[in-house]
Design an enzyme around this catalytic site. Sequence first.
Site, PDB file in Angstrom:
ATOM      1  N   GLU A   1     -21.732  66.340  59.176  1.00 37.02           N
ATOM      2  CA  GLU A   1     -22.675  67.349  58.673  1.00 37.02           C
ATOM      3  C   GLU A   1     -23.732  67.499  59.750  1.00 37.02           C
ATOM      4  O   GLU A   1     -24.586  66.624  59.896  1.00 37.02           O
ATOM      5  CB  GLU A   1     -23.288  66.803  57.386  1.00 37.02           C
ATOM      6  CG  GLU A   1     -23.978  67.802  56.541  1.00 37.02           C
ATOM      7  CD  GLU A   1     -22.983  68.735  55.908  1.00 37.02           C
ATOM      8  OE1 GLU A   1     -22.983  69.907  56.313  1.00 37.02           O
ATOM      9  OE2 GLU A   1     -22.226  68.294  55.036  1.00 37.02           O
TER      10      GLU A   1
ATOM     11  N   CYS B   1     -31.042  70.846  58.093  1.00 32.87           N
ATOM     12  CA  CYS B   1     -29.943  71.556  58.773  1.00 32.87           C
ATOM     13  C   CYS B   1     -29.720  72.917  58.144  1.00 32.87           C
ATOM     14  O   CYS B   1     -29.257  73.842  58.796  1.00 32.87           O
ATOM     15  CB  CYS B   1     -28.675  70.717  58.717  1.00 32.87           C
ATOM     16  SG  CYS B   1     -28.293  70.114  57.070  1.00 32.87           S
TER      17      CYS B   1
ATOM     18  N   LYS C   1     -25.889  52.953  57.063  1.00 33.11           N
ATOM     19  CA  LYS C   1     -27.008  52.755  57.985  1.00 33.11           C
ATOM     20  C   LYS C   1     -27.973  53.923  57.890  1.00 33.11           C
ATOM     21  O   LYS C   1     -27.645  55.036  58.270  1.00 33.11           O
ATOM     22  CB  LYS C   1     -26.512  52.644  59.435  1.00 33.11           C
ATOM     23  CG  LYS C   1     -27.617  52.133  60.359  1.00 33.11           C
ATOM     24  CD  LYS C   1     -27.350  52.393  61.834  1.00 33.11           C
ATOM     25  CE  LYS C   1     -27.827  53.752  62.271  1.00 33.11           C
ATOM     26  NZ  LYS C   1     -29.274  53.992  62.102  1.00 33.11           N
TER      27      LYS C   1
ATOM     28  N   GLU D   1     -31.192  74.869  67.660  1.00 39.46           N
ATOM     29  CA  GLU D   1     -31.809  74.285  66.473  1.00 39.46           C
ATOM     30  C   GLU D   1     -33.115  73.593  66.870  1.00 39.46           C
ATOM     31  O   GLU D   1     -33.113  72.697  67.713  1.00 39.46           O
ATOM     32  CB  GLU D   1     -30.879  73.265  65.817  1.00 39.46           C
ATOM     33  CG  GLU D   1     -31.490  72.691  64.539  1.00 39.46           C
ATOM     34  CD  GLU D   1     -30.584  71.695  63.811  1.00 39.46           C
ATOM     35  OE1 GLU D   1     -30.371  71.873  62.613  1.00 39.46           O
ATOM     36  OE2 GLU D   1     -30.094  70.742  64.452  1.00 39.46           O
TER      37      GLU D   1
HETATM   38  P1  NAI Z   1     -29.516  61.550  65.481  1.00 35.22           P
HETATM   39  O1  NAI Z   1     -28.306  62.379  65.324  1.00 35.22           O
HETATM   40  O2  NAI Z   1     -29.717  60.817  66.755  1.00 35.22           O
HETATM   41  O3  NAI Z   1     -29.566  60.434  64.316  1.00 35.22           O
HETATM   42  C1  NAI Z   1     -28.916  60.509  63.069  1.00 35.22           C
HETATM   43  C2  NAI Z   1     -28.347  59.135  62.704  1.00 35.22           C
HETATM   44  O4  NAI Z   1     -27.351  58.764  63.657  1.00 35.22           O
HETATM   45  C3  NAI Z   1     -29.363  57.998  62.732  1.00 35.22           C
HETATM   46  O5  NAI Z   1     -29.050  57.083  61.696  1.00 35.22           O
HETATM   47  C4  NAI Z   1     -29.119  57.343  64.078  1.00 35.22           C
HETATM   48  O6  NAI Z   1     -29.475  55.995  64.151  1.00 35.22           O
HETATM   49  C5  NAI Z   1     -27.619  57.480  64.201  1.00 35.22           C
HETATM   50  N1  NAI Z   1     -27.090  57.456  65.573  1.00 35.22           N
HETATM   51  C6  NAI Z   1     -27.692  57.876  66.712  1.00 35.22           C
HETATM   52  N2  NAI Z   1     -26.883  57.691  67.760  1.00 35.22           N
HETATM   53  C7  NAI Z   1     -25.733  57.152  67.285  1.00 35.22           C
HETATM   54  C8  NAI Z   1     -24.511  56.728  67.886  1.00 35.22           C
HETATM   55  N3  NAI Z   1     -24.304  56.838  69.184  1.00 35.22           N
HETATM   56  N4  NAI Z   1     -23.548  56.235  67.092  1.00 35.22           N
HETATM   57  C9  NAI Z   1     -23.722  56.129  65.767  1.00 35.22           C
HETATM   58  N5  NAI Z   1     -24.860  56.491  65.147  1.00 35.22           N
HETATM   59  C10 NAI Z   1     -25.858  57.001  65.891  1.00 35.22           C
HETATM   60  O7  NAI Z   1     -30.775  62.462  65.152  1.00 35.22           O
HETATM   61  P2  NAI Z   1     -32.327  62.252  65.574  1.00 35.22           P
HETATM   62  O8  NAI Z   1     -32.445  61.635  66.932  1.00 35.22           O
HETATM   63  O9  NAI Z   1     -33.008  61.572  64.464  1.00 35.22           O
HETATM   64  O10 NAI Z   1     -32.795  63.762  65.688  1.00 35.22           O
HETATM   65  C11 NAI Z   1     -32.508  64.518  66.851  1.00 35.22           C
HETATM   66  C12 NAI Z   1     -32.141  65.932  66.506  1.00 35.22           C
HETATM   67  O11 NAI Z   1     -30.945  65.959  65.742  1.00 35.22           O
HETATM   68  C13 NAI Z   1     -33.141  66.670  65.646  1.00 35.22           C
HETATM   69  O12 NAI Z   1     -34.140  67.235  66.416  1.00 35.22           O
HETATM   70  C14 NAI Z   1     -32.271  67.711  64.996  1.00 35.22           C
HETATM   71  O13 NAI Z   1     -32.111  68.830  65.841  1.00 35.22           O
HETATM   72  C15 NAI Z   1     -30.950  67.030  64.822  1.00 35.22           C
HETATM   73  N6  NAI Z   1     -30.764  66.493  63.466  1.00 35.22           N
HETATM   74  C16 NAI Z   1     -30.029  67.198  62.562  1.00 35.22           C
HETATM   75  C17 NAI Z   1     -29.891  66.731  61.278  1.00 35.22           C
HETATM   76  C18 NAI Z   1     -29.111  67.480  60.267  1.00 35.22           C
HETATM   77  O14 NAI Z   1     -29.254  67.244  59.074  1.00 35.22           O
HETATM   78  N7  NAI Z   1     -28.269  68.383  60.667  1.00 35.22           N
HETATM   79  C19 NAI Z   1     -30.516  65.492  60.815  1.00 35.22           C
HETATM   80  C20 NAI Z   1     -31.228  64.796  61.866  1.00 35.22           C
HETATM   81  C21 NAI Z   1     -31.335  65.309  63.116  1.00 35.22           C
END
Ligand code: NAI
Length: 481
Positions: free
Chosen positions: A247, A283, A173, A384
């Site tokens: 990650e 990240c 996904k 972050e």
């Molecule tokens: P997120 O963690 O909400 O989304 C990442 C993925 O997880 C997306 O595919 C989303 O649809 C999915 N997801 C969200 N809630 C879920 C759940 N309950 N169960 C299963 N899958 C779920 O990240 P978002 O909202 O895009 O960004 C928010 C913050 O997260 C950013 O500001 C940043 O600080 C952090 N982030 C860190 C990343 C990294 O590479 N370490 C990547 C993206 C975001």
Amino acid sequence: MLRESYLCLIGGEWAAAESGKTFPTINPATGEVLAQVPACDAHDVDHAVQAAQKAFFAWRNLTPVERAFYCRRFAERLRARADTYALLDALDGGNPLQMMRRDVSLAAALIDYYTGLAPEIKGETIPATSQTFHFTLREPFGVVARIIPFNHPIMFAARIAAPLIAGNTLVMKPAEQTSLSALEMAHDVKELFPPGVVNIITGDGPGAGAPLVKHPLVRRVHFTGSVEVGREIARAAADGLKTVSLELGGKNPMIVFPDVDLDKAVAAAFNGMNYTWSQGQSCGSTSRLFLHSDIHDEFLGRLMEKVKAVRIGPPADEKTEMGCLISQKQFDKVLSYIELGKKEGARLVAGGGKPPQPELQRGYFVQPTIFDQVEYRMRLAQEEIFGPVQSVLTWKDRNQLVEMANSVMYGLTASIWTRDFSAAYRMASEIEAGYIWINDSSKHFPGVPFGGVKQSGIGREESLSDLLSYTQIKSINVNLA
Ligand code: NAI
Ligand code: MG
């Protein structure tokens, strides 16, 4: 470039969400809607997982080398269509086009690496007694779920080789903000893999992601994204006793000793922020810059010059060096941290808001932003931000520095700059991080395990251990008497 419609790939067939629901994906540089994408829910997730389960038996019966052959052809296809993928990611995700081309080639290189490792899917013999013969097999889990974020869409979407070569089938996904390159990839997947081996579904986290993690046939989950959601996924996985790798975020230190070649170290401080890769939305970005007091002024001056020269522009433009953030939400988050930094008493020395160009006003553009005189306990230095905001801290005493560097909940990457290798090595052994550069920053290398300690995650990617993490050991004991 854009297709008339975007559908999910389930069991080798194109599928809309059963509910008929879709959601828009936007171009974050303009706000314009690019396409409608299926909003999958638990029903669609179930179809996808069942399709993966059905494909599993034939797929696991191939040899690892045979499975690798499929992946090799997929990597060739990625390379051949790099321009299409890169342009989609630039449009849908806001990252600069030239770097998205590089993301495609990084993805293909990582697949090549795993295809070479296919023969390493093997067991051991154990001489436990003289009357018995013992051996192990490495077997796949079955259906693996991969949930990925928006910041490197095709690069993460294409990371299918490790679970597949290990013999698993997949449900993947992409992030709701950047579904298009994954759905484009579905066309190549459909042509190159047996039906059901790779299923691609779209939707938001709670609607599609959560039921995917909870599905009883999913035995292994990989997630890249926020710490918050990482915890939720670990909790859900605990209920089903599933194996997870996570990650998550970072608040990574770059530490500069006074003996460095300033030009090289300044370039690394700039590159380490990934301003020109993902606008800092990575990240691994080294967002805390610890400068030794002896070089602080000179270093900061040169870094400020460097960030002021960055060419911010439309992400899909060939000449653009830095694009825009992914969404209104991310834009608001970054600007609120900039306000917070000022309130906390840090000194804003570069950037701090939208770039002035009229053609960029509709998008989520933010200038590369540097705060000086940041104290390590400030929220600015602890949390972050996931955007183009770099905090400069000053140090004199190396032990105090280690304490400050380790004061955050994260532990993903670190960058250490000095000509004194033993000082660098000692520092590297004391810094709490899973991935450290000495006299470098930002780069990944196929085969070198990438992942975090503390709240930055569980598990290591991009390595042999990653491949093996998609297998489980079965021990067989033979009585020879
Ligand atoms: P997120 O963690 O909400 O989304 C990442 C993925 O997880 C997306 O595919 C989303 O649809 C999915 N997801 C969200 N809630 C879920 C759940 N309950 N169960 C299963 N899958 C779920 O990240 P978002 O909202 O895009 O960004 C928010 C913050 O997260 C950013 O500001 C940043 O600080 C952090 N982030 C860190 C990343 C990294 O590479 N370490 C990547 C993206 C975001
Ligand atoms: Mg989008």
